[in-house]
Design an enzyme around this catalytic site. Structure first.
Site, PDB file in Angstrom:
ATOM      1  CG  ASP A 146      -0.296  -0.265   2.492  1.00  0.00           C
ATOM      2  OD1 ASP A 146       0.911  -0.382   2.529  1.00  0.00           O
ATOM      3  OD2 ASP A 146      -0.792   0.038   3.601  1.00  0.00           O
ATOM      4  CD  GLU A 171      11.878  -1.444   9.333  1.00  0.00           C
ATOM      5  OE1 GLU A 171      11.927  -1.747  10.380  1.00  0.00           O
ATOM      6  OE2 GLU A 171      10.642  -0.881   8.883  1.00  0.00           O
TER       7      GLU A 171
HETATM    8  N1  UDP Z   1       0.684  -8.091   5.624  1.00  0.00           N
HETATM    9  C1  UDP Z   1       0.523  -9.420   5.743  1.00  0.00           C
HETATM   10  N2  UDP Z   1      -0.325  -9.689   6.737  1.00  0.00           N
HETATM   11  C2  UDP Z   1      -0.998  -9.192   7.588  1.00  0.00           C
HETATM   12  C3  UDP Z   1      -0.797  -7.883   7.498  1.00  0.00           C
HETATM   13  C4  UDP Z   1       0.067  -7.050   6.665  1.00  0.00           C
HETATM   14  O1  UDP Z   1       0.910  -9.952   4.628  1.00  0.00           O
HETATM   15  O2  UDP Z   1      -1.547  -9.834   8.353  1.00  0.00           O
HETATM   16  C5  UDP Z   1       1.452  -7.428   4.595  1.00  0.00           C
HETATM   17  C6  UDP Z   1       0.802  -5.906   4.028  1.00  0.00           C
HETATM   18  O3  UDP Z   1       0.021  -6.439   2.767  1.00  0.00           O
HETATM   19  C7  UDP Z   1       1.846  -5.317   3.559  1.00  0.00           C
HETATM   20  C8  UDP Z   1       3.186  -5.649   4.592  1.00  0.00           C
HETATM   21  O4  UDP Z   1       2.725  -6.921   5.063  1.00  0.00           O
HETATM   22  O5  UDP Z   1       2.495  -5.681   2.423  1.00  0.00           O
HETATM   23  C9  UDP Z   1       3.217  -4.593   5.684  1.00  0.00           C
HETATM   24  O6  UDP Z   1       1.846  -4.293   6.189  1.00  0.00           O
HETATM   25  P1  UDP Z   1       1.121  -3.123   6.285  1.00  0.00           P
HETATM   26  O7  UDP Z   1       0.807  -2.233   5.208  1.00  0.00           O
HETATM   27  O8  UDP Z   1      -0.121  -3.360   7.033  1.00  0.00           O
HETATM   28  O9  UDP Z   1       2.009  -2.509   7.703  1.00  0.00           O
HETATM   29  P2  UDP Z   1       2.217  -0.875   7.977  1.00  0.00           P
HETATM   30  O10 UDP Z   1       1.393   0.184   6.750  1.00  0.00           O
HETATM   31  O11 UDP Z   1       1.388  -0.751   9.290  1.00  0.00           O
HETATM   32  O12 UDP Z   1       3.703  -0.574   8.095  1.00  0.00           O
HETATM   33 MN    MN Z   2       1.257  -0.255   4.648  1.00  0.00          MN
END
Ligand code: UDP
Ligand code: MN
Length: 306
Positions: free
Chosen positions: A168, A253
């Site tokens: 996203d 990271e």
């Molecule tokens: N993601 C996943 N399983 C989950 C939640 C997130 O595979 O249960 C993936 C999500 O699609 C994204 C990445 O892990 O590509 C990071 O998640 P997210 O974008 O929700 O993290 P944030 O925006 O909170 O850093």
């Molecule tokens: Mn995200």
């Protein structure tokens, strides 16, 4: 000079003119054929994207994939957080024109429900609910790294760039040009993350001297996943390099970077870390009205993929 001879001379001059004009007119095509082609080597970028089923998943993947279609020499590794590959993602990837690898592994939720995880997960409160938030994408990124190592071992060309890309975020095409310049590990700023307008490495005399992060600034590398890329060959040189569930939230990271580099060796890109070329955008969770609450019945839509 007889009449017949004069006529022959005219014909010869005419033919000569024709030949000269022919070559003059076809000059560009002719030039194209003899100019040697300049071939510059472009390392493959391996983009590693974990993804999970939710209402906005296809929308997020569509936006991301249409950026990736404009990136040369790009290989997308998409790992579903699921027991089985879903039809939605499978068809989505098949219909795209991208070079891709489709994998899946389900996050083991029992792994983050132990007492020890109080240090590992965050207790988060937002407008709608309060819940435990554990690092996402750990198992998925590790599976992609296993695949990558096998793939590189078999490949003649072991060079490339590894970039961990959440589904996203928002990526400028320029960030891909930047990461092809790296020797070991390249870094750049990330917009709208960690409670800041921009989280970035601080650069002095062309070297990273520190960071501006305010969220957990004690992290060894206080930068977001979108803010660095790693030379793919290093994953063969460090076969144990991977993400871990044993570190506290926000340390993924640092966990991966510790295998490859130190702050002073990071390569600052994006004009010495002065340009934002990637944003940690987040898609708002859509709120859908339950059909049972509607006054007038609406036609069923469950057969439509959204
Ligand atoms: N993601 C996943 N399983 C989950 C939640 C997130 O595979 O249960 C993936 C999500 O699609 C994204 C990445 O892990 O590509 C990071 O998640 P997210 O974008 O929700 O993290 P944030 O925006 O909170 O850093
Ligand atoms: Mn995200």
């Amino acid at each position: 000079m007889s009449f017949v001879n004069i006529k022959k001379q005219y014909i010869a001059i005419g033919m000569l003119l024709f030949v000269v004009l022919f070559f003059f007119n076809s000059k560009p095509a002719f030039q194209c054929q003899i100019t040697p082609e300049v071939t510059t080597y472009l390392p493959t970028i391996y983009g590693i994207t974990p993804t999970y089923a939710r209402l906005a998943q296809k929308a997020d993947l569509t936006r991301l994939s249409q950026t990736l279609m404009l990136v040369k020499n790009f290989h997308w590794i998409v790992i579903e957080d699921s027991e089985k590959k879903t039809k939605l993602v499978e068809n989505f990837l098949k219909e795209s024109t991208l070079k891709y690898t489709h994998l899946n592994v389900k996050t083991n939720s029992s792994k983050h429900s132990t007492v020890m995880d109080i240090n590992i997960c965050l207790f988060k409160t937002d407008t709608f609910n309060t819940s435990w938030y554990c690092a996402s994408g750990v198992e998925q990124r590790n599976l992609a790294l296993d695949w990558l190592r096998k793939h590189l071992k078999q490949s003649e060309d072991k060079r490339g760039v590894v970039y961990f890309m959440d589904d996203d975020n928002t990526y400028s095409l320029k960030v891909f040009d930047e990461m092809r310049k790296i020797n070991k590990v390249g870094v750049w700023p990330v917009g709208i993350v960690g409670g800041m307008r921009v989280e970035m490495p601080l650069v002095k005399d062309g070297k990273v001297s520190g960071y501006n992060a305010v969220w957990k600034p004690f992290r060894p590398f206080p930068i977001d996943m979108a803010g660095f890329a790693i030379n793919a060959t290093l994953f063969l040189e460090h076969p144990n390099a991977m993400f871990s569930r044993k570190v506290q939230s926000g340390f993924q990271e640092s966990e991966i970077l510790k295998y490859f580099t130190k702050t002073e060796d990071l390569e600052p890109l994006a004009e010495n870390c002065t340009k934002v070329l990637v944003w940690h955008t987040r898609t708002q969770k859509p709120s859908i009205i339950s059909p049972s609450k509607l006054k007038h019945p609406i036609p069923p839509d469950s057969h439509i993929e959204v």
